[in-house]
Design a protein around this motif. Structure first.
Motif, PDB file in Angstrom:
ATOM      1  N   MET A   1      -4.569  -8.428  -3.937  1.00  0.00           N
ATOM      2  CA  MET A   1      -5.667  -7.752  -4.639  1.00  0.00           C
ATOM      3  C   MET A   1      -7.004  -8.306  -4.150  1.00  0.00           C
ATOM      4  O   MET A   1      -7.127  -9.468  -3.816  1.00  0.00           O
ATOM      5  N   LEU A   2      -8.035  -7.445  -4.153  1.00  0.00           N
ATOM      6  CA  LEU A   2      -9.373  -7.922  -3.871  1.00  0.00           C
ATOM      7  C   LEU A   2      -9.876  -8.727  -5.052  1.00  0.00           C
ATOM      8  O   LEU A   2      -9.423  -8.555  -6.181  1.00  0.00           O
ATOM      9  N   ARG A   3     -10.794  -9.603  -4.796  1.00  0.00           N
ATOM     10  CA  ARG A   3     -11.346 -10.416  -5.876  1.00  0.00           C
ATOM     11  C   ARG A   3     -12.305  -9.576  -6.702  1.00  0.00           C
ATOM     12  O   ARG A   3     -13.308  -9.079  -6.201  1.00  0.00           O
ATOM     13  N   ASN A 270     -11.446   0.798   1.831  1.00  0.00           N
ATOM     14  CA  ASN A 270     -11.436   0.439   3.243  1.00  0.00           C
ATOM     15  C   ASN A 270     -10.557  -0.776   3.521  1.00  0.00           C
ATOM     16  O   ASN A 270     -10.082  -0.973   4.640  1.00  0.00           O
ATOM     17  N   LYS A 271     -10.331  -1.596   2.509  1.00  0.00           N
ATOM     18  CA  LYS A 271      -9.505  -2.788   2.675  1.00  0.00           C
ATOM     19  C   LYS A 271      -8.030  -2.528   2.384  1.00  0.00           C
ATOM     20  O   LYS A 271      -7.200  -3.422   2.558  1.00  0.00           O
ATOM     21  N   MET A 272      -7.695  -1.329   1.931  1.00  0.00           N
ATOM     22  CA  MET A 272      -6.304  -0.998   1.642  1.00  0.00           C
ATOM     23  C   MET A 272      -5.617  -0.446   2.878  1.00  0.00           C
ATOM     24  O   MET A 272      -6.219   0.307   3.650  1.00  0.00           O
ATOM     25  N   THR A 273      -4.360  -0.782   3.056  1.00  0.00           N
ATOM     26  CA  THR A 273      -3.602  -0.193   4.150  1.00  0.00           C
ATOM     27  C   THR A 273      -3.210   1.236   3.788  1.00  0.00           C
ATOM     28  O   THR A 273      -3.182   1.619   2.617  1.00  0.00           O
ATOM     29  N   ASP A 274      -2.884   2.020   4.815  1.00  0.00           N
ATOM     30  CA  ASP A 274      -2.424   3.393   4.581  1.00  0.00           C
ATOM     31  C   ASP A 274      -1.212   3.414   3.663  1.00  0.00           C
ATOM     32  O   ASP A 274      -1.100   4.265   2.781  1.00  0.00           O
ATOM     33  N   GLU A 297      -9.723 -13.686   6.772  1.00  0.00           N
ATOM     34  CA  GLU A 297      -8.509 -14.422   6.418  1.00  0.00           C
ATOM     35  C   GLU A 297      -7.900 -13.887   5.126  1.00  0.00           C
ATOM     36  O   GLU A 297      -6.685 -13.705   5.029  1.00  0.00           O
ATOM     37  N   GLU A 298      -8.746 -13.615   4.147  1.00  0.00           N
ATOM     38  CA  GLU A 298      -8.252 -13.060   2.883  1.00  0.00           C
ATOM     39  C   GLU A 298      -7.689 -11.660   3.081  1.00  0.00           C
ATOM     40  O   GLU A 298      -6.676 -11.289   2.472  1.00  0.00           O
ATOM     41  N   GLU A 299      -8.329 -10.895   3.956  1.00  0.00           N
ATOM     42  CA  GLU A 299      -7.822  -9.551   4.242  1.00  0.00           C
ATOM     43  C   GLU A 299      -6.435  -9.618   4.864  1.00  0.00           C
ATOM     44  O   GLU A 299      -5.543  -8.829   4.518  1.00  0.00           O
ATOM     45  N   GLU A 300      -6.229 -10.554   5.785  1.00  0.00           N
ATOM     46  CA  GLU A 300      -4.912 -10.695   6.405  1.00  0.00           C
ATOM     47  C   GLU A 300      -3.867 -11.158   5.395  1.00  0.00           C
ATOM     48  O   GLU A 300      -2.711 -10.733   5.450  1.00  0.00           O
ATOM     49  N   MET A 301      -4.272 -11.998   4.461  1.00  0.00           N
ATOM     50  CA  MET A 301      -3.349 -12.437   3.423  1.00  0.00           C
ATOM     51  C   MET A 301      -2.906 -11.257   2.553  1.00  0.00           C
ATOM     52  O   MET A 301      -1.730 -11.156   2.167  1.00  0.00           O
ATOM     53  N   ILE A 302      -3.844 -10.365   2.245  1.00  0.00           N
ATOM     54  CA  ILE A 302      -3.516  -9.176   1.458  1.00  0.00           C
ATOM     55  C   ILE A 302      -2.511  -8.308   2.212  1.00  0.00           C
ATOM     56  O   ILE A 302      -1.524  -7.818   1.646  1.00  0.00           O
ATOM     57  N   LYS A 303      -2.749  -8.143   3.521  1.00  0.00           N
ATOM     58  CA  LYS A 303      -1.843  -7.322   4.326  1.00  0.00           C
ATOM     59  C   LYS A 303      -0.440  -7.931   4.375  1.00  0.00           C
ATOM     60  O   LYS A 303       0.569  -7.216   4.277  1.00  0.00           O
ATOM     61  N   LEU A 322       3.700   5.389   7.185  1.00  0.00           N
ATOM     62  CA  LEU A 322       2.300   4.999   7.046  1.00  0.00           C
ATOM     63  C   LEU A 322       2.126   3.527   7.415  1.00  0.00           C
ATOM     64  O   LEU A 322       2.973   2.693   7.097  1.00  0.00           O
ATOM     65  N   SER A 323       1.008   3.226   8.042  1.00  0.00           N
ATOM     66  CA  SER A 323       0.757   1.897   8.571  1.00  0.00           C
ATOM     67  C   SER A 323       0.580   0.861   7.466  1.00  0.00           C
ATOM     68  O   SER A 323      -0.013   1.135   6.416  1.00  0.00           O
ATOM     69  N   MET A 324       1.068  -0.337   7.732  1.00  0.00           N
ATOM     70  CA  MET A 324       0.815  -1.476   6.851  1.00  0.00           C
ATOM     71  C   MET A 324      -0.224  -2.412   7.437  1.00  0.00           C
ATOM     72  O   MET A 324      -0.479  -3.498   6.909  1.00  0.00           O
ATOM     73  N   ASP A 325      -0.827  -2.003   8.553  1.00  0.00           N
ATOM     74  CA  ASP A 325      -1.853  -2.823   9.211  1.00  0.00           C
ATOM     75  C   ASP A 325      -3.240  -2.217   9.102  1.00  0.00           C
ATOM     76  O   ASP A 325      -4.227  -2.903   9.298  1.00  0.00           O
ATOM     77  N   GLU A 326      -3.321  -0.926   8.817  1.00  0.00           N
ATOM     78  CA  GLU A 326      -4.648  -0.285   8.711  1.00  0.00           C
ATOM     79  C   GLU A 326      -4.605   0.856   7.735  1.00  0.00           C
ATOM     80  O   GLU A 326      -3.552   1.224   7.244  1.00  0.00           O
TER      81      GLU A 326
END
Length: 326
Positions: A1-3, A270-274, A297-303, A322-326
């Motif tokens: 989750m985003l902060r 924009n920070k959520m994956t497809d 770094e936090e974005e990669e942790m979310i992914k 659907l992509s889990m990277d973008e």
């Protein structure tokens, strides 16, 4: 989750076909939101800090018609689509596996036409004899917008557009399905509510309203898209014309607060994956909360957390390309 931190008509054709700007590279479209100066104010707090005297806008020759009844919020089918169990579930999994059903396309109905429709509708929903929800108070008490069905439609259109930006970043064949299911459901619900809640008996009158709202939606999508791809001044102007009804006496702090609200939603999307978005994991951030910018770094942790969650989804009905990277 985003902060996030707490602070004080019938069928409608796909709208984005008339605005075929390329949204599929979402990061190039939304990159302007990556380095926005972070404010320690929520949209609700920002709007509430203004002390400019309120001037009521005279929009109607007579008081707008208010709801006299309450239509179902979601259909029974959409409320319970996740509750299938036993032999029906096994049969469904067998059918999906045997016939190779495209679950990303099938999922667009319950996710866009159910979950995301509900997210759009509830934001400004009100009934005269019921207390306002937190989101409705932001619009009607903080931003001081008039309480009417048409105002609800404008706010619902804004939230449709916010979601449509992210939907257009999905692979095209899926993005158009999600948009179509969402907009069809919005208009079928409006048609139902005009007859059951507003007690409009004339089918011709309802049809004329539907055509008018469809025209409004097309205009809003075009004006918001222009603002998205140019600058905040253009987007704020579009919000003023549509949500604030072109009020010459509007408190500009209120327009700024709504602009901040829209920016926050776009940043989170924009920070959520497809994959996460396509499965319905998004909810609009309440106006009394602050979206904190996150690091790479936090974005990669979310992914990675998202990938781990989806790794356990192995049923045929949970399949997705659907992509889990973008």
């Amino acid at each position: 989750m985003l902060r996030i931190s707490k602070g004080s008509t019938s069928s409608i054709r796909l709208l984005s076909q008339s605005t075929r700007s390329s949204f599929q590279n979402k990061r190039s479209i939304l990159s302007k939101y990556e380095k926005k100066p972070e404010l320690d104010l929520s949209p609700n707090k920002l709007a509430s800090e203004s002390h400019i005297p309120f001037v009521k806008q005279n929009l109607y020759k007579k008081e707008p018609r208010q709801p006299q009844a309450k239509a179902p919020f979601l259909s029974e089918q959409e409320d319970n689509y996740t509750g299938i169990s036993g032999w029906r579930e096994k049969l469904g999994q067998f059918v999906v596996s045997t016939f190779g059903i495209d679950m990303d396309k099938s999922r667009s109905g319950p996710v866009a036409g159910g979950k995301y429709f509900g997210e759009c509708k509830k934001q400004a929903l009100f009934y005269p004899d019921e207390p306002l929800s937190d989101s409705a108070r932001f619009y009607y008490e903080t931003l001081k917008l008039p309480q009417s069905f048409s105002q609800q439609v404008q706010i619902m259109i804004l939230h449709y557009w916010i979601l449509s930006v992210r939907m257009r970043a999905l692979p095209y064949k899926y993005g158009k399905e999600y948009q179509q299911k969402l907009v069809d459901r919005i208009f079928s619900d409006m048609e139902l509510r005009m007859s059951t809640e507003l007690k409009i008996k004339s089918g011709r009158t309802i049809e004329n309203y539907m055509k008018d709202y469809h025209t409004q939606l097309l205009g809003c999508v075009l004006s918001y898209d222009e603002g998205l791809m140019t600058d905040d001044i253009t987007l704020a102007s579009a919000l003023w014309r549509n949500v604030f009804n072109g009020n010459e006496n509007v408190d500009l702090r209120h327009v700024e607060a709504l602009l901040m609200y829209v920016r926050s939603q776009l940043y989170v999307l924009n920070k959520m994956t497809d994959r996460a978005f396509g499965f319905g994991y998004f909810s609009f951030v309440p106006a009394d909360q602050i979206v904190k910018l996150i690091s790479k770094e936090e974005e990669e942790m979310i992914k990675e957390a998202t990938k781990k969650e989806f790794a356990g989804m192995t049923l045929p009905s949970q399949q997705s390309v659907l992509s889990m990277d973008e």
